[in-house]
Design a protein around this motif. Structure first.
Motif, PDB file in Angstrom:
ATOM      1  N   LEU A  32      -7.996 -41.993 -10.575  1.00  0.00           N
ATOM      2  CA  LEU A  32      -6.531 -41.677 -10.322  1.00  0.00           C
ATOM      3  C   LEU A  32      -6.582 -41.162  -8.992  1.00  0.00           C
ATOM      4  O   LEU A  32      -5.476 -41.059  -8.309  1.00  0.00           O
ATOM      5  CB  LEU A  32      -6.302 -40.493 -11.295  1.00  0.00           C
ATOM      6  CG  LEU A  32      -4.864 -39.811 -11.318  1.00  0.00           C
ATOM      7  CD1 LEU A  32      -3.640 -40.998 -11.154  1.00  0.00           C
ATOM      8  CD2 LEU A  32      -4.699 -38.997 -12.411  1.00  0.00           C
ATOM      9  N   ALA A  33      -7.474 -40.392  -8.672  1.00  0.00           N
ATOM     10  CA  ALA A  33      -7.414 -39.561  -7.214  1.00  0.00           C
ATOM     11  C   ALA A  33      -7.478 -40.512  -6.146  1.00  0.00           C
ATOM     12  O   ALA A  33      -6.876 -40.446  -5.316  1.00  0.00           O
ATOM     13  CB  ALA A  33      -8.617 -38.706  -7.232  1.00  0.00           C
ATOM     14  N   ALA A  34      -8.270 -41.462  -6.503  1.00  0.00           N
ATOM     15  CA  ALA A  34      -8.413 -42.573  -5.347  1.00  0.00           C
ATOM     16  C   ALA A  34      -7.150 -43.235  -4.961  1.00  0.00           C
ATOM     17  O   ALA A  34      -6.687 -43.804  -3.973  1.00  0.00           O
ATOM     18  CB  ALA A  34      -9.685 -43.418  -5.361  1.00  0.00           C
ATOM     19  N   PHE A  35      -6.689 -43.710  -5.977  1.00  0.00           N
ATOM     20  CA  PHE A  35      -5.326 -44.433  -6.205  1.00  0.00           C
ATOM     21  C   PHE A  35      -4.028 -43.975  -5.413  1.00  0.00           C
ATOM     22  O   PHE A  35      -3.430 -44.328  -4.620  1.00  0.00           O
ATOM     23  CB  PHE A  35      -4.997 -44.890  -7.641  1.00  0.00           C
ATOM     24  CG  PHE A  35      -3.723 -45.742  -7.514  1.00  0.00           C
ATOM     25  CD1 PHE A  35      -3.694 -47.190  -7.422  1.00  0.00           C
ATOM     26  CD2 PHE A  35      -2.464 -45.373  -7.839  1.00  0.00           C
ATOM     27  CE1 PHE A  35      -2.711 -47.977  -7.241  1.00  0.00           C
ATOM     28  CE2 PHE A  35      -1.344 -46.028  -7.893  1.00  0.00           C
ATOM     29  CZ  PHE A  35      -1.398 -47.454  -7.677  1.00  0.00           C
ATOM     30  N   ASP A  36      -3.950 -42.481  -5.714  1.00  0.00           N
ATOM     31  CA  ASP A  36      -2.970 -41.658  -5.097  1.00  0.00           C
ATOM     32  C   ASP A  36      -3.477 -40.159  -4.803  1.00  0.00           C
ATOM     33  O   ASP A  36      -3.376 -39.329  -5.729  1.00  0.00           O
ATOM     34  CB  ASP A  36      -1.736 -41.649  -5.791  1.00  0.00           C
ATOM     35  CG  ASP A  36      -0.596 -40.909  -5.293  1.00  0.00           C
ATOM     36  OD1 ASP A  36      -0.891 -40.579  -3.900  1.00  0.00           O
ATOM     37  OD2 ASP A  36       0.481 -41.104  -5.882  1.00  0.00           O
ATOM     38  N   PRO A  37      -4.112 -40.002  -3.519  1.00  0.00           N
ATOM     39  CA  PRO A  37      -4.696 -38.709  -3.424  1.00  0.00           C
ATOM     40  C   PRO A  37      -3.597 -37.738  -3.429  1.00  0.00           C
ATOM     41  O   PRO A  37      -4.058 -36.330  -3.688  1.00  0.00           O
ATOM     42  CB  PRO A  37      -5.325 -38.896  -1.980  1.00  0.00           C
ATOM     43  CG  PRO A  37      -5.499 -40.186  -2.001  1.00  0.00           C
ATOM     44  CD  PRO A  37      -4.225 -40.911  -2.665  1.00  0.00           C
ATOM     45  N   ALA A  38      -2.373 -38.062  -3.062  1.00  0.00           N
ATOM     46  CA  ALA A  38      -1.134 -36.717  -2.995  1.00  0.00           C
ATOM     47  C   ALA A  38      -0.591 -36.508  -4.532  1.00  0.00           C
ATOM     48  O   ALA A  38      -0.296 -35.213  -4.363  1.00  0.00           O
ATOM     49  CB  ALA A  38      -0.176 -37.347  -2.407  1.00  0.00           C
ATOM     50  N   ARG A  39      -1.130 -37.161  -5.430  1.00  0.00           N
ATOM     51  CA  ARG A  39      -0.564 -36.813  -6.854  1.00  0.00           C
ATOM     52  C   ARG A  39      -1.579 -35.680  -7.502  1.00  0.00           C
ATOM     53  O   ARG A  39      -2.735 -35.761  -7.481  1.00  0.00           O
ATOM     54  CB  ARG A  39      -0.731 -38.049  -7.510  1.00  0.00           C
ATOM     55  CG  ARG A  39      -0.211 -37.842  -9.067  1.00  0.00           C
ATOM     56  CD  ARG A  39      -0.220 -39.209 -10.003  1.00  0.00           C
ATOM     57  NE  ARG A  39       0.877 -40.145  -9.378  1.00  0.00           N
ATOM     58  CZ  ARG A  39       2.076 -40.508  -9.566  1.00  0.00           C
ATOM     59  NH1 ARG A  39       2.470 -39.553 -10.526  1.00  0.00           N
ATOM     60  NH2 ARG A  39       2.708 -41.333  -8.920  1.00  0.00           N
ATOM     61  N   PRO A  40      -0.874 -34.744  -8.064  1.00  0.00           N
ATOM     62  CA  PRO A  40      -1.852 -33.792  -8.746  1.00  0.00           C
ATOM     63  C   PRO A  40      -2.334 -34.483  -9.814  1.00  0.00           C
ATOM     64  O   PRO A  40      -1.832 -35.028 -10.625  1.00  0.00           O
ATOM     65  CB  PRO A  40      -0.672 -32.693  -9.179  1.00  0.00           C
ATOM     66  CG  PRO A  40       0.521 -33.015  -8.305  1.00  0.00           C
ATOM     67  CD  PRO A  40       0.639 -34.418  -7.822  1.00  0.00           C
ATOM     68  N   LEU A  41      -3.741 -34.278 -10.153  1.00  0.00           N
ATOM     69  CA  LEU A  41      -4.386 -34.371 -11.241  1.00  0.00           C
ATOM     70  C   LEU A  41      -4.080 -33.793 -12.487  1.00  0.00           C
ATOM     71  O   LEU A  41      -3.816 -32.469 -12.544  1.00  0.00           O
ATOM     72  CB  LEU A  41      -5.723 -34.234 -11.019  1.00  0.00           C
ATOM     73  CG  LEU A  41      -6.262 -35.194  -9.867  1.00  0.00           C
ATOM     74  CD1 LEU A  41      -7.784 -35.120  -9.719  1.00  0.00           C
ATOM     75  CD2 LEU A  41      -6.322 -36.631 -10.155  1.00  0.00           C
ATOM     76  N   PRO A  42      -3.805 -34.315 -13.798  1.00  0.00           N
ATOM     77  CA  PRO A  42      -3.515 -33.658 -14.911  1.00  0.00           C
ATOM     78  C   PRO A  42      -4.672 -32.622 -15.199  1.00  0.00           C
ATOM     79  O   PRO A  42      -5.887 -32.835 -15.069  1.00  0.00           O
ATOM     80  CB  PRO A  42      -3.670 -34.896 -15.958  1.00  0.00           C
ATOM     81  CG  PRO A  42      -3.304 -36.095 -15.124  1.00  0.00           C
ATOM     82  CD  PRO A  42      -3.972 -35.745 -13.796  1.00  0.00           C
ATOM     83  N   ALA A  43      -4.463 -31.436 -15.822  1.00  0.00           N
ATOM     84  CA  ALA A  43      -5.380 -30.625 -16.179  1.00  0.00           C
ATOM     85  C   ALA A  43      -6.077 -31.239 -17.378  1.00  0.00           C
ATOM     86  O   ALA A  43      -5.510 -31.813 -18.308  1.00  0.00           O
ATOM     87  CB  ALA A  43      -4.677 -29.273 -16.480  1.00  0.00           C
ATOM     88  N   SER A  44      -7.412 -30.616 -17.494  1.00  0.00           N
ATOM     89  CA  SER A  44      -8.340 -31.048 -18.501  1.00  0.00           C
ATOM     90  C   SER A  44      -8.091 -30.241 -19.863  1.00  0.00           C
ATOM     91  O   SER A  44      -7.293 -29.060 -19.972  1.00  0.00           O
ATOM     92  CB  SER A  44      -9.746 -30.433 -18.400  1.00  0.00           C
ATOM     93  OG  SER A  44     -10.346 -30.879 -19.486  1.00  0.00           O
ATOM     94  N   GLN A  45      -7.782 -31.012 -21.060  1.00  0.00           N
ATOM     95  CA  GLN A  45      -7.361 -30.587 -22.236  1.00  0.00           C
ATOM     96  C   GLN A  45      -8.517 -29.690 -22.933  1.00  0.00           C
ATOM     97  O   GLN A  45      -8.258 -29.244 -24.194  1.00  0.00           O
ATOM     98  CB  GLN A  45      -7.122 -31.883 -23.261  1.00  0.00           C
ATOM     99  CG  GLN A  45      -5.812 -32.488 -22.646  1.00  0.00           C
ATOM    100  CD  GLN A  45      -5.750 -33.794 -23.285  1.00  0.00           C
ATOM    101  OE1 GLN A  45      -5.202 -33.772 -24.596  1.00  0.00           O
ATOM    102  NE2 GLN A  45      -6.175 -34.848 -22.735  1.00  0.00           N
TER     103      GLN A  45
END
Length: 414
Positions: free
Chosen positions: A394-407
Motif C-alpha cells: 500500500l505504501a509503495a503504490f501511493d506513498p502520499a496516502r495515509p496508512l490505516p491504523a492497526s486494529q
C-alpha cells in the motif's frame, strides 16, 4: 424429548478459522509465510505510470483505476492486520487455561438439566401448546456406581399443575445395526415423597436409575428412558438420555494441592491410572466471591499407575482479570479418550463441589507474560509477515496516502 448433551470438546486456538478468514478476505495471506526473500518488489504507482505497464498487483483486477486499486490494497492491509490482531488476542492464554466466560455450558456441569416443552405424542406428533411438560434429570454422564434421578410434571399455560398419570416407564441401552439389543429395565415413577421424589403430592413424578444395580450394569453407551403418560386422557411420551460408562479407567488417589510454578497457579491432583492412554480432565475455578473465573484443562497421555494431573490457571490470565483471591477449584471431571470407537470415552469418577480451597496469593506471585508456545509463535510471525507485506504494498503504490491504523491494542506489537 432428548436431553442436551454438554460439550466436552476443548477450546481450540482458532488458527484455522482466523487463517481461513485472512485468506478469504486477502488472497495473499495464506502465501505470505512461504514467499521467498527473492520475490519481485512491488512497484510504485509512479514507476508503473512512467513505464506504461499495467500495475499487476496480486489480487487486483487488471482494469481497475488507481483509486480502486488503492482502496483494495487498503482493504487487504486491514484484513491482514485484523487476522494478526485477532489471533494475537485469542491466543495470549493457552487452550488449557481459559476464561470460563468462553465456555458458558461448562460453568456448572453437575446442575440438573431442566426443560419445558409442549406435550408431545409418539414420534413428536400432536404437540399441545395448552399442556406443558417439565422434565429434569440430575446428570447426563454417569460412571459405574452412580445413579440419575428423573422427574416430570404437567402444567397449563398459566403454570397450574395438571393431573398426570405415568402409564409405563422403561430404560434400555440404545444399540444400532447388528448389535445385540440391550435389556430393558422398568422404572417406577411416583409422587410419594420417597426415593427420588423429595415432596409427595406436588404433581412431580420422579424415578431413580442406577444401572450398576440392574441388567444394564455392563452396558456401555447411551441409555434411553421412555416414559409414557396421560394428561386429561391424552397420551404423551417423554425421553431421557444418559451416557453410561461401566468401566473405570482411573480413580482419584490422595489429596489435591495448590502450587505456584512457572509463574502460574497449578492444582495437582493424584490419579491411579488403570488404563494407559490420553486423558482429558477439566476443572472450574471460582474467585473468593464464588464468581466463576477460569476453566482449566489437562490433555495428555498418562501411563498406567500413579500419576499427577495438573490443572493450571495461567499467570497472565490472573493478571488480566485480577480475580478476588483466594481461588477455589471445584467440579472436576475427566475421561479416557478412545479413538475410532463408540462410545469414544471411559469416564473417571467426578469430583463434585469444592476440591481445593486455595490461599490468597498476591498477583506479583504470577507472571504477566503472554503464552509463547511454538505453534503460536510461528503463526504470529506468519500473520505479522502478511500484514507487513500488505502495508508495504500500500505504501509503495501511493506513498502520499495515509496508512490505516492497526486494529491491535497497544499490547499487540508487531
Amino acid at each position: 424429548m432428548p436431553t442436551k448433551r454438554p460439550k466436552l470438546a476443548l477450546a481450540a486456538a482458532g488458527v484455522a478459522i482466523v487463517a481461513a478468514l485472512a485468506i478469504l478476505f486477502w488472497p495473499e495471506a495464506g502465501r505470505g509465510a512461504a514467499a521467498s526473500s527473492g520475490a519481485a518488489p512491488v512497484r510504485t504507482a509512479a514507476a508503473v505510470q512512467s513505464s506504461g505497464a499495467p500495475v499487476g498487483l496480486p489480487g487486483l483486477p487488471a482494469g481497475a483505476g488507481q483509486e480502486e486499486r488503492a482502496r483494495l490494497l487498503a482493504e487487504q492491509y486491514r484484513n491482514a492486520d485484523q487476522a494478526y490482531c485477532s489471533y494475537h488476542a485469542s491466543t495470549k492464554y493457552p487452550v488449557s487455561s481459559r476464561p470460563i466466560a468462553e465456555h458458558p455450558d461448562q460453568v456448572y456441569p453437575n446442575q440438573p438439566v431442566v426443560e419445558i416443552q409442549p406435550m408431545r405424542g409418539e414420534g413428536g406428533r400432536g404437540a399441545d401448546p395448552n399442556v406443558l411438560v417439565q422434565t429434569s434429570q440430575s446428570r447426563v454422564f454417569m460412571v459405574a456406581g452412580e445413579a440419575v434421578a428423573f422427574s416430570l410434571r404437567a402444567v397449563n399455560a398459566q403454570g397450574g399443575a395438571l393431573p398426570l398419570v405415568v402409564t409405563r416407564a422403561v430404560a434400555g441401552g440404545m444399540t444400532f445395526g447388528a448389535s445385540r439389543p440391550a435389556a430393558q429395565v422398568s422404572l417406577p415413577f411416583a409422587d410419594d415423597g420417597a426415593g427420588a421424589d423429595p415432596v409427595g403430592g406436588d404433581s412431580h413424578f420422579a424415578a431413580l436409575l442406577a444401572p450398576a444395580q440392574t441388567s444394564l450394569a455392563q452396558f456401555n453407551g447411551t441409555i434411553r428412558t421412555e416414559v409414557r403418560y396421560t394428561v386429561n386422557g391424552r397420551a404423551g411420551v417423554a425421553l431421557f438420555d444418559v451416557n453410561y460408562s461401566p468401566e473405570v479407567p482411573a480413580t482419584w488417589a490422595g489429596q489435591a494441592r495448590e502450587v505456584i510454578e512457572d509463574g502460574s497457579l497449578s492444582y495437582v491432583l493424584k490419579a491411579d491410572v488403570r488404563q494407559a492412554g490420553r486423558y482429558i480432565v477439566t476443572g472450574r475455578v471460582d474467585d473468593a466471591k464464588g464468581k466463576p473465573f477460569a476453566l482449566a484443562t489437562f490433555n495428555d497421555v498418562l501411563r498406567a499407575g500413579p500419576n499427577d494431573i495438573r490443572l493450571t490457571v495461567f499467570g497472565k490470565l490472573l493478571h488480566d482479570k485480577a480475580p478476588a483471591m483466594p481461588l477455589t477449584l471445584r467440579d472436576v471431571d475427566g475421561y479416557l479418550l478412545k479413538e475410532n470407537v463408540d462410545p469414544d470415552r471411559a469416564l473417571m469418577p467426578r469430583l463434585a463441589g469444592r476440591v481445593v480451597a486455595g490461599k490468597p496469593h498476591p498477583l506479583r506471585s504470577f507472571s504477566d507474560t503472554e503464552y509463547a508456545g511454538e505453534e503460536r509463535t510461528r503463526h504470529l510471525a506468519e500473520f505479522a509477515n502478511d500484514a507487513s507485506r500488505a502495508k508495504d504494498a500500500l505504501a509503495a503504490f501511493d506513498p502520499a496516502r495515509p496508512l490505516p491504523a492497526s486494529q491491535c491494542d497497544a499490547s499487540a506489537v508487531k
